[in-house]
Write an enzyme that holds these catalytic residues in place. Structure first.
Site, short mmCIF file in Angstrom:
data_model
loop_
_atom_site.label_atom_id
_atom_site.label_comp_id
_atom_site.label_asym_id
_atom_site.label_seq_id
_atom_site.Cartn_x
_atom_site.Cartn_y
_atom_site.Cartn_z
N ARG A 191 66.94 -2.35 -11.04
CA ARG A 191 67.96 -1.53 -10.40
C ARG A 191 69.36 -1.94 -10.87
NH1 ARG A 191 63.76 0.07 -9.90
NH2 ARG A 191 62.62 0.77 -8.06
N SER A 243 65.02 4.82 -0.85
CA SER A 243 64.90 3.39 -0.57
C SER A 243 66.29 2.78 -0.47
CB SER A 243 64.10 2.70 -1.67
OG SER A 243 62.78 3.20 -1.71
N GLU A 271 70.66 -0.83 -2.19
CA GLU A 271 70.70 -0.10 -3.45
C GLU A 271 71.91 0.82 -3.55
OE1 GLU A 271 67.36 1.90 -5.03
OE2 GLU A 271 65.91 0.40 -4.40
#
Length: 338
Positions: A165, A238, A334
């Site tokens: 990520r 998420s 995130e």
């Protein structure tokens, strides 16, 4: 010359549906429009925010700058080589629609990433991943404007320095504005079905040797069952990264909590399932005000109706504190917090 809009609500431009206003919004539908927008005297010196689908941002306040709404479209199948099939698309292409299109072009390889919200241009920034595959494994290059030089550049996979990520674009925020992405899809395609949800869904359908479209359909089915539709319940998918710990730390965690869910990584580290950690702390289905943890997937925070960005942030911090206190593991969000 692109049209400049003033005092624009961003509620419809972020998948959480959070209220915020931008001083300016300009729609970028071509490279020329981007160059023209950057030259506008009204925008000189203002902070810039590039939004595609708005699926990876938490707006906590009004944005006193200019939002570039990325809308460059276009899809193209390029020449193949002995090892790969190449496809290219504009940064404003909807990611899921692009994945679907690649299968119609007989270019499998992205099917595990079906139904991830957002745009093609945003995918490399986050190095999106799901069900055993990361974008970096299928990446060739991006075309982007380097705002420090004003020139368009081509950045290869090596230059983009992808991590979990993570990418060059997150480490140098604001420097590059992606306008197009080229992906490298394998000639010798092999199904990626190692994730339990995927293998179980295929097995239940009686599929022993799936093709790419069947995996695509299975992933879509899984995501629709487990994750809320942002059009019906505001969310950013998420919310937390799965924390990565070394082998010793994971062994210690498993000794204290034998049911800990984790996945061994090629470098010897372990990726701990953040959703499991949150669930074990009792957060699934709970809420603080109008911000909640989704009842079917603890990794997803949701806007229950009328939440503000500060509400989402407060809930995220409470979840982080719980996981840190019980497991000694730090969760990292995130989405970009603005």
């Amino acid at each position: 010359m692109p049209q400049l809009q003033r005092d624009v609500s961003l509620r419809e431009l972020n998948t959480f549906g959070l209220p915020a206003t931008a001083r300016f919004v300009v729609t970028i539908d071509s490279e020329a429009a981007l160059v023209d927008a950057l030259a506008m005297p009204e925008l000189a010196g203002l902070p810039r925010l590039v939004l595609g689908g708005g699926s990876n941002v938490v707006l906590t306040r009004d944005f006193d700058g200019v939002v570039f709404r990325m809308a460059i479209r276009g899809r193209e199948r390029l020449a193949d080589d002995a090892h790969a099939r190449y496809v290219r698309g504009g940064a404003g292409e909807v990611w899921h629609e692009f994945v679907d299109w690649t299968l119609t072009q007989d270019c499998p390889g992205l099917e595990n990433l079906a139904l991830i919200p957002g745009t093609l241009g945003a995918a490399p920034i986050q190095n999106i991943g799901a069900y055993g595959l990361e974008l970096a494994e299928r990446f060739a290059e991006v075309r982007a404007l380097d705002t420090t030089t004003g020139l368009f550049v081509t950045l290869t996979r090596e230059v983009c320095a992808f991590g979990y990520r993570d990418s060059l674009f997150k480490r140098e925020p604001g420097r590059y504005i992606i306008v197009g992405v080229t992906l490298r899809l394998p000639q010798s395609w092999q199904p990626v079905t190692g994730y339990a949800d995927v293998s179980r869904t295929l097995s239940e359908a009686g599929i022993e040797r799936p093709d790419a479209r069947q995996i695509f359909d299975a992933v879509v089915d899984i995501r629709r069952r487990k994750l809320p539709d942002p059009l019906e319940l505001g969310n950013a998918g998420s919310f937390f990264k799965n924390p990565v710990v070394d082998a010793a730390a994971f062994a210690a965690l498993r000794e204290r909590f034998p049911q800990t869910v984790g996945y061994a990584q090629p470098d010897g580290t372990w990726k701990v399932a953040a959703g499991w950690l949150i669930d074990q702390c009792g957060w699934r289905g709970k809420s603080l005000g109008q911000a909640g943890v989704h009842e079917r997937q603890a990794l997803v925070l949701v806007n229950l109706g009328g939440a503000r960005g500060a509400d989402i942030v407060a809930l995220a911090r409470a979840v982080q504190a719980s996981v840190q206190e019980r497991f000694g593991v730090a969760l990292e969000p995130e989405p970009l917090m603005l």
